[in-house]
Design an enzyme around this catalytic site. Structure first.
Site, short mmCIF file in Angstrom:
data_model
loop_
_atom_site.label_atom_id
_atom_site.label_comp_id
_atom_site.label_asym_id
_atom_site.label_seq_id
_atom_site.Cartn_x
_atom_site.Cartn_y
_atom_site.Cartn_z
N GLU A 1 -0.05 6.20 7.15
CA GLU A 1 -0.04 6.95 5.90
C GLU A 1 -0.93 6.17 4.95
O GLU A 1 -0.65 5.02 4.63
CB GLU A 1 1.36 7.06 5.31
CG GLU A 1 1.35 7.89 4.01
CD GLU A 1 2.60 7.72 3.17
OE1 GLU A 1 2.85 8.61 2.34
OE2 GLU A 1 3.30 6.71 3.31
N ASP B 1 4.09 3.20 6.92
CA ASP B 1 4.25 3.81 5.60
C ASP B 1 3.28 3.22 4.58
O ASP B 1 3.15 1.99 4.47
CB ASP B 1 5.69 3.59 5.14
CG ASP B 1 5.96 4.12 3.75
OD1 ASP B 1 5.94 5.35 3.58
OD2 ASP B 1 6.17 3.30 2.83
#
Length: 605
Positions: free
Chosen positions: A297, A262
């Protein structure tokens, strides 16, 4: 088969007893609390406290008393039966016997991802409940499920990005063995399992590291969540290893097939090698005999992490979430232009064409949304499979004020066209749970801070205040309509309804998805397994987009009319039509009506 990942911290079973190890460099005194009794630990000059206990056993509850008063859980706890503020549980990971021993994963090119939130993906909201849905997904054509973060978070409901104990699968969903059974069932069905992990911050409740390991964080690198993780200063070796072991723990002890990291752009590292590089290197060095896929990401659009070797093998990270593809699609389909859509709203079709053909729309270009700051690196040389594309995901749905899905925002015929081009493009596709049947349920932002009313109020007020910069919510009365993230009803509204695929119009949407995924399996995946030779795209003044990707096994060609008038097509007579919008006769006059498209496959140039 027994799977255990050994690490230098946490509670580890040894032949001499249970070894406890805690890094507490800024604590004055640390004592082990074990089944109600306290024990001294051996303190080392480097901040480590250790003890091998013959009294501890599997099932023992333990924690650490810091400086005589505060009792904290183990930051590397394998399980928290009583949530993030309770004691940790001694777990024997070797007690689970894996019966499926031949699984080595699947090649990346075969990946079709299905993102799920465990708590809302089934009526039960558990690992066991999700396991019951796996045959449906396998039959649909999905090849991998991607779990939103499951590291222990406060309360009973959360997206997972407020996790504070990254080694402990949250008890709201079941036990560690329940999670392993889910993974094993997926492998039996030929499905990979990916896990979303968060290494850029900890949640606002239950993170006790500040009480005894202040050097875990640094004010030199502020983040949207406060002080940054210290990955490059004094003491950072232990911090880095904490996360590197976490990645290996999920891959080895739980036999996870892939990890999604993330928001790595929020991990600032001024050292060498960069955290992102060493993370991938450590994983590649330790796991060599099965497929492991690492996905970033990364808002910074850094192509440097996504390279391939000459034999097409992955150097570091396998792929990156292609936000540029999503954002271009969304701006084009909805006309929305606020927030980060500002970067795409001026020329959405141009951005979409570049992102589909080259990976990033922003490759060192100035961002209007960020006041002209440049973003990104050249990406045209990268394989299309270095990007994970999506029309929807948890962020893009759940970060809307009311959690609307794309199927709630645009006409169904336009959604069907976008879905065809998305699923038949060469990027790796990701669908969000329920998207396959155009679910009517929203996915809204929810948390559970019931025991901390001040924090709950701050989150509720902050959520509503966040949208005041949008025109639709400038009116205070309108902003009060935004669902309360702390309300149980917000969570309940977000559960997908598994009865919907049985009735219209969801039944027809599901059949369409199944058709596209079958086409992808038969026609697109073989291209991805051959050598990539390049791409080209054009955007006409009449709003026609023409993209071609060339592989040694053939060429994939998409042409779409996003304009308001019919357009003449100049097709390749040697190409074979894979899909065309309803009403188009491929053998007719080569006319493409407004908002229609064709996907064709031809020989390599």
């Amino acid at each position: 088969m027994r799977c255990v990942h050994s690490m230098p911290f946490g509670a580890e079973l040894t032949s001499e007893g249970v070894r406890f190890a805690l890094w507490a460099p800024t604590a004055g005194d640390v004592r082990l609390v074990l089944d109600g009794a306290e024990h001294s630990l051996d303190a080392a000059k480097d901040g480590w406290y250790r003890l091998v206990s013959k009294e501890a056993r599997v099932g023992s509850r333990y924690g650490y008393r810091i400086d005589g008063n505060l009792i904290v859980p183990d930051p590397a706890s394998r399980f928290q039966p009583d949530d993030v503020h309770g004691l940790s549980l001694v777990v024997d990971p070797a007690s689970y016997a894996w019966s499926e021993t031949s699984w080595i994963g699947r090649p990346w090119e075969e990946t079709i991802l299905y993102e799920v939130h465990v708590g809302t993906a089934s009526p039960e909201g558990t690992y066991a409940g999700l396991s019951e849905k796996l045959p449906f997904l396998r039959d649909l054509g999905i090849t991998a499920i991607e779990l939103m973060p499951i590291g222990d978070f406060p309360g009973k409901r959360n997206w997972g990005y407020d996790g504070v104990l990254p080694y402990a699968p949250d008890s709201a969903y079941g036990s560690p063995d329940d999670l392993k059974r889910l993974i094993e069932r997926a492998h039996e069905l030929g499905l990979m399992v990916f896990l979303d992990v968060v290494y850029n911050h900890f949640g606002p409740s239950g993170n006790y590291l500040h009480a005894y390991a202040k050097s875990f964080f640094t004010e030199r690198h502020p983040t949207p969540w406060g002080a940054g993780i210290n990955v490059d200063g004094e003491g950072s070796r232990v911090v880095r290893d904490f996360f590197f072991h976490n990645a290996l723990y999920w891959l080895e002890e739980y036999r996870i097939d892939g990890l999604r990291f993330d928001a790595v752009h929020a991990i600032t590292d001024d050292g060498t090698p960069h955290f992102i590089e060493e993370l991938a290197t450590r994983i590649r060095q330790n796991i060599k005999h099965r497929h492991v896929h690492l996905v970033l990401e990364n808002e910074a659009n850094q192509a440097r992490w996504l390279g391939r070797e000459q034999d097409r093998s992955v150097s570091l990270h396998t792929a990156q979430w292609a936000d540029d593809i999503h954002n271009s699609w969304h701006a084009l389909l909805t006309g929305e232009n606020e927030g980060y859509y500002e970067d795409y709203a001026n020329k959405p079709l141009d951005h979409l064409g570049r992102a589909l053909a080259e990976g990033f729309a922003y490759q060192g270009d100035p961002s209007p949304h960020k006041n002209g700051v440049t973003r990104g690196e050249p990406s045209r040389h990268l394989h299309p499979a270095a990007f994970v594309a999506f029309l929807q995901n948890h962020d893009q749905i759940g970060n809307r004020a009311f959690g609307e899905r794309l199927s709630h925002l645009i006409p169904q015929e336009r959604l069907a066209m976008a879905q065809a081009l998305f699923l038949l493009a060469p990027q790796i596709p990701l669908m969000f749970m329920g998207e396959e049947w155009a679910a009517s349920t929203p996915f809204q932002f929810f948390v559970d801070f019931e025991r901390e009313p001040d924090l709950a109020k701050a989150v509720r007020d902050g959520r509503r205040g966040e949208f005041k910069r949008f025109k639709a919510f400038a009116d205070p009365e309108m902003s009060q309509r935004i669902p309360d993230p702390t309300d149980l009803a917000t969570f309940e509204r977000s559960r997908i309804d598994w009865s919907e695929p049985e009735r219209s119009p969801h039944r027809e949407a599901l059949a369409r998805t199944r058709e596209f995924l079958d086409l992808r399996r038969r026609e697109i995946i073989p291209l991805l397994k051959s050598d990539y030779q390049g791409s080209r795209y054009t955007v006409s003044p009449e709003k026609a987009l023409d993209v071609t990707w060339t592989f040694s096994a053939g060429a994939l060609h998409m042409i779409a009319n996003f304009g308001d008038t019919p357009m003449q097509m100049n097709g390749d007579p040697s190409a074979r039509i894979l899909w065309a919008s309803p009403g188009i006769d491929p053998a007719g006059e080569n006319i493409l009506p407004p908002w229609t498209a064709i996907v064709a496959k031809g020989p390599s140039a």
